[in-house]
Design an enzyme around this catalytic site. Sequence first.
Site, PDB file in Angstrom:
ATOM      1  N   GLU A  23       0.839  -1.203   0.000  1.00  0.00           N
ATOM      2  CA  GLU A  23       0.000   0.000   0.000  1.00  0.00           C
ATOM      3  C   GLU A  23       0.873   1.252   0.000  1.00  0.00           C
ATOM      4  O   GLU A  23       2.091   1.189   0.155  1.00  0.00           O
ATOM      5  CB  GLU A  23      -0.890   0.031   1.257  1.00  0.00           C
ATOM      6  CG  GLU A  23      -2.264  -0.597   1.096  1.00  0.00           C
ATOM      7  CD  GLU A  23      -3.229   0.294   0.319  1.00  0.00           C
ATOM      8  OE1 GLU A  23      -2.796   1.328  -0.234  1.00  0.00           O
ATOM      9  OE2 GLU A  23      -4.418  -0.058   0.254  1.00  0.00           O
ATOM     10  N   ARG A 112      -6.671   0.894  13.757  1.00  0.00           N
ATOM     11  CA  ARG A 112      -5.377   1.361  13.264  1.00  0.00           C
ATOM     12  C   ARG A 112      -5.639   2.412  12.193  1.00  0.00           C
ATOM     13  O   ARG A 112      -6.751   2.535  11.664  1.00  0.00           O
ATOM     14  CB  ARG A 112      -4.582   0.206  12.646  1.00  0.00           C
ATOM     15  CG  ARG A 112      -5.258  -0.424  11.425  1.00  0.00           C
ATOM     16  CD  ARG A 112      -4.289  -1.286  10.629  1.00  0.00           C
ATOM     17  NE  ARG A 112      -4.949  -2.050   9.574  1.00  0.00           N
ATOM     18  CZ  ARG A 112      -5.192  -1.597   8.351  1.00  0.00           C
ATOM     19  NH1 ARG A 112      -4.873  -0.350   8.029  1.00  0.00           N
ATOM     20  NH2 ARG A 112      -5.777  -2.372   7.447  1.00  0.00           N
ATOM     21  N   ASN A 114      -5.204   4.044   8.391  1.00  0.00           N
ATOM     22  CA  ASN A 114      -5.191   3.466   7.052  1.00  0.00           C
ATOM     23  C   ASN A 114      -4.603   4.498   6.096  1.00  0.00           C
ATOM     24  O   ASN A 114      -3.594   5.117   6.405  1.00  0.00           O
ATOM     25  CB  ASN A 114      -6.586   2.985   6.637  1.00  0.00           C
ATOM     26  CG  ASN A 114      -6.530   1.954   5.518  1.00  0.00           C
ATOM     27  OD1 ASN A 114      -5.648   1.097   5.500  1.00  0.00           O
ATOM     28  ND2 ASN A 114      -7.450   2.026   4.572  1.00  0.00           N
ATOM     29  N   ASN A 163     -10.453   5.078   2.807  1.00  0.00           N
ATOM     30  CA  ASN A 163      -9.267   4.877   1.986  1.00  0.00           C
ATOM     31  C   ASN A 163      -8.687   6.193   1.479  1.00  0.00           C
ATOM     32  O   ASN A 163      -8.617   7.154   2.225  1.00  0.00           O
ATOM     33  CB  ASN A 163      -9.571   3.882   0.862  1.00  0.00           C
ATOM     34  CG  ASN A 163      -8.589   2.731   0.857  1.00  0.00           C
ATOM     35  OD1 ASN A 163      -7.385   2.921   0.765  1.00  0.00           O
ATOM     36  ND2 ASN A 163      -9.103   1.525   1.000  1.00  0.00           N
ATOM     37  N   ASP A 217     -10.084   1.048  -3.953  1.00  0.00           N
ATOM     38  CA  ASP A 217      -9.112   1.126  -2.867  1.00  0.00           C
ATOM     39  C   ASP A 217      -8.397   2.484  -2.922  1.00  0.00           C
ATOM     40  O   ASP A 217      -8.993   3.499  -2.618  1.00  0.00           O
ATOM     41  CB  ASP A 217      -8.147  -0.056  -2.985  1.00  0.00           C
ATOM     42  CG  ASP A 217      -7.414  -0.362  -1.696  1.00  0.00           C
ATOM     43  OD1 ASP A 217      -7.002   0.584  -1.009  1.00  0.00           O
ATOM     44  OD2 ASP A 217      -7.218  -1.549  -1.372  1.00  0.00           O
TER      45      ASP A 217
END
Length: 307
Positions: A23, A112, A114, A163, A217
């Site tokens: 990522e 968490r 992102n 995202n 995404d």
Amino acid sequence: MSSEFQTWEVKTPYLNLHCGLGEGPYYEPATQTLRFVDIKNRKLHTVSVNDPSDLTTLSFNEPVTVTADIEGVDPKEKVLIGAKQGLAVLDRKTGEYEYISKIEGEGADRIRSNDGAVDPQGRFWMGSMTDFGKGDFRPEGSLFQFSQTHPPKVALTDLTIPNSVGWSPDQKTMYFTHSNAREVIAWDYDTSPFSSAALTLSNKRIFYQHEGKGEPDGFRVDVQGNIWHAVYGESRVLKLSPEGKLIGEIRLPTRNITCVEFVGEELFITTAGDDDAAEGEESKENGGGLFRVNVGVKGVGHDLFKL
């Protein structure tokens, strides 16, 4: 500009590290390197865009999810990172990092950070979501705005997989992808001077609603205002026009496409492992690889965080 639907096909990875969840690709022009994270395996990789064997890796004891450059700071020395508990500054020489702003509140241990990005005013927008090992993903995440002088401000709540964040070339539109809702949201974005504590969004609307089986995404915006959007589960990157119309796609040899980054007119593409594919299947063999393809247009580049 041609109205024909554009297609590209990439058959082999530039670098295949078999990331669990590759990522956050981010280009460093001064060093001609691309850094990207493997969230599941808690690593930050940095690779030359000219030589895939020129690779360095930092490992961490908690997820690191996204990075950005800091105004006035050499990125070879320090960069901004999203870590499990919030926003931190990473010393790339030692691999140590220090939090500058944490996500607090009830249930904070379950989540968490992102994806995220720096806005034109030098603040960082970043989402939070259910961490690995905490059961099924729940709508317990948020989208935050972090500044250098204030605790994080909450822009959206009740998110499951927040995202990418990005801005149009004229900086008048902000985009945000909520993956599990399969939608890219747009707001009018105020670029006038204001307090760094303020949220500056209005006229919320659905810019793009994805109809496929996969989930949008990560994305980047090009200088013509098109959005290049990775789709997790569909082996492709979409090219969306400034009006939100699908006008092209990049096809890849693995299913789970996670994010993209411009290096000149090339697009570098991160992916995740494909646990559902059988051993020897193309998607399994290429899952977690880093890909590249020339798309004939440059990206808008990154703003710098004001620390």
